[in-house]
Design an enzyme around this catalytic site. Structure first.
Site, PDB file in Angstrom:
ATOM      1  N   LYS A 133      71.675  98.883 -71.462  1.00 10.15           N
ATOM      2  CA  LYS A 133      70.426  99.465 -71.919  1.00 10.15           C
ATOM      3  C   LYS A 133      70.283  99.407 -73.438  1.00 10.15           C
ATOM      4  O   LYS A 133      69.188  99.517 -73.984  1.00 10.15           O
ATOM      5  CB  LYS A 133      70.361 100.952 -71.523  1.00 10.15           C
ATOM      6  CG  LYS A 133      70.393 101.268 -70.077  1.00 10.15           C
ATOM      7  CD  LYS A 133      70.367 102.822 -69.912  1.00 10.15           C
ATOM      8  CE  LYS A 133      70.578 103.224 -68.490  1.00 10.15           C
ATOM      9  NZ  LYS A 133      70.763 104.689 -68.353  1.00 10.15           N
ATOM     10  N   GLY A 134      71.411  99.350 -74.126  1.00 12.35           N
ATOM     11  CA  GLY A 134      71.434  99.623 -75.562  1.00 12.35           C
ATOM     12  C   GLY A 134      70.500  98.784 -76.412  1.00 12.35           C
ATOM     13  O   GLY A 134      70.030  99.248 -77.451  1.00 12.35           O
ATOM     14  N   ARG A 187      69.873 107.980 -77.784  1.00 12.23           N
ATOM     15  CA  ARG A 187      69.243 106.656 -77.871  1.00 12.23           C
ATOM     16  C   ARG A 187      67.927 106.727 -78.647  1.00 12.23           C
ATOM     17  O   ARG A 187      67.464 105.732 -79.194  1.00 12.23           O
ATOM     18  CB  ARG A 187      68.958 106.103 -76.468  1.00 12.23           C
ATOM     19  CG  ARG A 187      70.190 105.755 -75.649  1.00 12.23           C
ATOM     20  CD  ARG A 187      69.788 104.906 -74.447  1.00 12.23           C
ATOM     21  NE  ARG A 187      70.791 104.897 -73.397  1.00 12.23           N
ATOM     22  CZ  ARG A 187      71.810 104.040 -73.333  1.00 12.23           C
ATOM     23  NH1 ARG A 187      71.959 103.137 -74.276  1.00 12.23           N
ATOM     24  NH2 ARG A 187      72.670 104.083 -72.329  1.00 12.23           N
ATOM     25  N   GLU A 243      71.650  91.744 -78.523  1.00 14.17           N
ATOM     26  CA  GLU A 243      72.575  92.850 -78.237  1.00 14.17           C
ATOM     27  C   GLU A 243      72.487  93.892 -79.358  1.00 14.17           C
ATOM     28  O   GLU A 243      72.182  93.555 -80.512  1.00 14.17           O
ATOM     29  CB  GLU A 243      73.997  92.283 -78.119  1.00 14.17           C
ATOM     30  CG  GLU A 243      75.090  93.288 -77.876  1.00 14.17           C
ATOM     31  CD  GLU A 243      74.936  94.099 -76.595  1.00 14.17           C
ATOM     32  OE1 GLU A 243      73.908  94.779 -76.436  1.00 14.17           O
ATOM     33  OE2 GLU A 243      75.862  94.083 -75.770  1.00 14.17           O
ATOM     34  N   ASP A 244      72.759  95.133 -79.013  1.00 12.51           N
ATOM     35  CA  ASP A 244      72.731  96.170 -80.047  1.00 12.51           C
ATOM     36  C   ASP A 244      74.022  96.188 -80.857  1.00 12.51           C
ATOM     37  O   ASP A 244      73.989  96.183 -82.078  1.00 12.51           O
ATOM     38  CB  ASP A 244      72.441  97.556 -79.428  1.00 12.51           C
ATOM     39  CG  ASP A 244      73.375  97.897 -78.289  1.00 12.51           C
ATOM     40  OD1 ASP A 244      73.973  96.970 -77.714  1.00 12.51           O
ATOM     41  OD2 ASP A 244      73.524  99.087 -77.967  1.00 12.51           O
ATOM     42  N   ASP A 289      81.546  95.357 -79.962  1.00 16.37           N
ATOM     43  CA  ASP A 289      82.683  96.243 -80.222  1.00 16.37           C
ATOM     44  C   ASP A 289      83.968  95.465 -79.897  1.00 16.37           C
ATOM     45  O   ASP A 289      84.420  94.649 -80.705  1.00 16.37           O
ATOM     46  CB  ASP A 289      82.491  97.494 -79.341  1.00 16.37           C
ATOM     47  CG  ASP A 289      83.427  98.626 -79.666  1.00 16.37           C
ATOM     48  OD1 ASP A 289      84.609  98.366 -79.940  1.00 16.37           O
ATOM     49  OD2 ASP A 289      82.999  99.790 -79.625  1.00 16.37           O
TER      50      ASP A 289
HETATM   51  C1  PRP Z   1      77.620  98.994 -75.319  1.00 17.37           C
HETATM   52  C2  PRP Z   1      76.788  98.029 -76.109  1.00 17.37           C
HETATM   53  C3  PRP Z   1      77.348  96.700 -75.720  1.00 17.37           C
HETATM   54  C4  PRP Z   1      78.789  97.007 -75.389  1.00 17.37           C
HETATM   55  C5  PRP Z   1      79.661  96.511 -76.486  1.00 17.37           C
HETATM   56  O1  PRP Z   1      77.093  99.095 -74.034  1.00 17.37           O
HETATM   57  O2  PRP Z   1      75.433  98.134 -75.793  1.00 17.37           O
HETATM   58  O3  PRP Z   1      76.704  96.157 -74.587  1.00 17.37           O
HETATM   59  O4  PRP Z   1      78.919  98.432 -75.285  1.00 17.37           O
HETATM   60  O5  PRP Z   1      81.004  96.829 -76.232  1.00 17.37           O
HETATM   61  P1  PRP Z   1      82.154  95.769 -76.106  1.00 17.37           P
HETATM   62  O6  PRP Z   1      82.011  94.796 -77.226  1.00 17.37           O
HETATM   63  O7  PRP Z   1      83.395  96.624 -76.265  1.00 17.37           O
HETATM   64  O8  PRP Z   1      82.077  95.137 -74.766  1.00 17.37           O
HETATM   65  P2  PRP Z   1      77.433 100.289 -73.046  1.00 17.37           P
HETATM   66  O9  PRP Z   1      78.507  99.891 -72.113  1.00 17.37           O
HETATM   67  O10 PRP Z   1      77.666 101.547 -73.841  1.00 17.37           O
HETATM   68  O11 PRP Z   1      76.127 100.411 -72.182  1.00 17.37           O
HETATM   69  P3  PRP Z   1      74.600 100.656 -72.642  1.00 17.37           P
HETATM   70  O12 PRP Z   1      74.154  99.380 -73.334  1.00 17.37           O
HETATM   71  O13 PRP Z   1      73.896 100.904 -71.365  1.00 17.37           O
HETATM   72  O14 PRP Z   1      74.587 101.840 -73.577  1.00 17.37           O
END
Ligand code: PRP
Length: 177
Positions: A43-44, A165, A99-100, A103
Site C-alpha cells: 500500500k505504501g 499513512r 515504491e515508497d 529497506d
Molecule cells: C514496506 C514498503 C516496501 C517494503 C520495503 O512495505 O512499502 O514495500 O516495506 O521493505 P524491504 O526493502 O525490507 O522489503 P510494507 O511491507 O510495510 O507494506 P505496505 O506497503 O502495505 O505498508
C-alpha cells in the site's frame, strides 16, 4: 514500539514536492516518445504515485500490485509473493516500478526479478526513499528521492501498524520518553 514514540518531521511536504518535481523532470526526459507503464506497490506507494503521476506529462498507464511477505520479511527473500497475478501484460512495455521505501531490498529484489522474466522492453525503479544501511539484497534504484537514516519512518503513505499513512510529511518515530 510503545506510545512514547512520536512522529517527528524528517522531510517536509514542501521538500517532498520539490523532490517530485525533480524526479518527474528526470523521468520525462528519459521516456520522451514512449508509452510508460507504471507499476505501483501497495500500500505504501499510493500517495507518492498519486502525486508523481500528476507531474508526468507523458502517455502512461498505472497498475498496482499487492505483495505479501509470510514467515517474516527478515527470514528470506523467497517468502515474498504477489497476492494476485499481474492484471496487465508487460512484455515489450516500458515499465517503471514506483515504491515508497527500499529497506532490506527483499521486496524490490523479488518484484524486479519477477517482472524481468515477463520480458518488458525496459524495466526501472523509482523509489521515494532509500535506507541503504538496512540493505540485505542489492537493488538498483534508477530514480531516488531521498536517502533516509536507519530510523522507523512513517508518513506520506508509509505506516507503522497501518497508522500515520496520512501524515503529509515523512517523519521518523522518535522516543520521547
Ligand atoms: C514496506 C514498503 C516496501 C517494503 C520495503 O512495505 O512499502 O514495500 O516495506 O521493505 P524491504 O526493502 O525490507 O522489503 P510494507 O511491507 O510495510 O507494506 P505496505 O506497503 O502495505 O505498508
Amino acid at each position: 514500539m510503545n506510545s512514547q514514540f512520536k512522529p517527528r518531521i524528517l522531510i517536509s511536504s514542501a521538500e517532498i514536492e520539490a523532490c517530485i518535481t525533480r524526479l518527474a523532470a528526470d523521468i520525462m526526459r528519459d521516456y520522451t516518445g514512449r508509452n510508460l507503464l507504471l507499476i505501483s506497490i501497495l500500500k505504501g506507494a499510493f500517495v507518492f504515485t498519486a502525486d508523481l503521476i500528476r507531474r508526468l506529462d507523458l502517455p502512461l498507464e498505472v497498475h498496482f500490485v499487492l505483495l505479501s511477505s509470510y514467515g517474516g520479511r527478515m527470514e528470506s527473500a523467497g517468502k515474498i509473493r504477489l497476492v494476485q497475478p499481474l492484471q496487465c501484460p508487460i512484455r515489450g512495455r516500458h515499465v517503471l516500478v514506483i515504491e515508497d521505501i527500499v529497506d532490506t531490498g527483499f521486496t524490490l529484489s523479488f518484484l524486479m526479478e519477477y517482472l524481468a522474466r515477463e520480458q518488458p522492453a525496459s524495466l526501472k525503479l523509482c523509489a521515494l526513499a532509500d535506507k541503504p544501511f538496512r540493505r540485505v539484497v542489492p537493488v538498483t534504484i534508477d530514480y531516488l528521492g531521498f536517502t533516509v537514516p536507519d530510523k522507523f519512518i512513517v508518513g506520506y503513505g508509509i505506516d507503522w501498524d497501518e497508522k500515520f499513512r496520512n501524515l503529509p510529511d515523512i517523519c521518523a518515530m522518535e522516543d520521547e520518553g
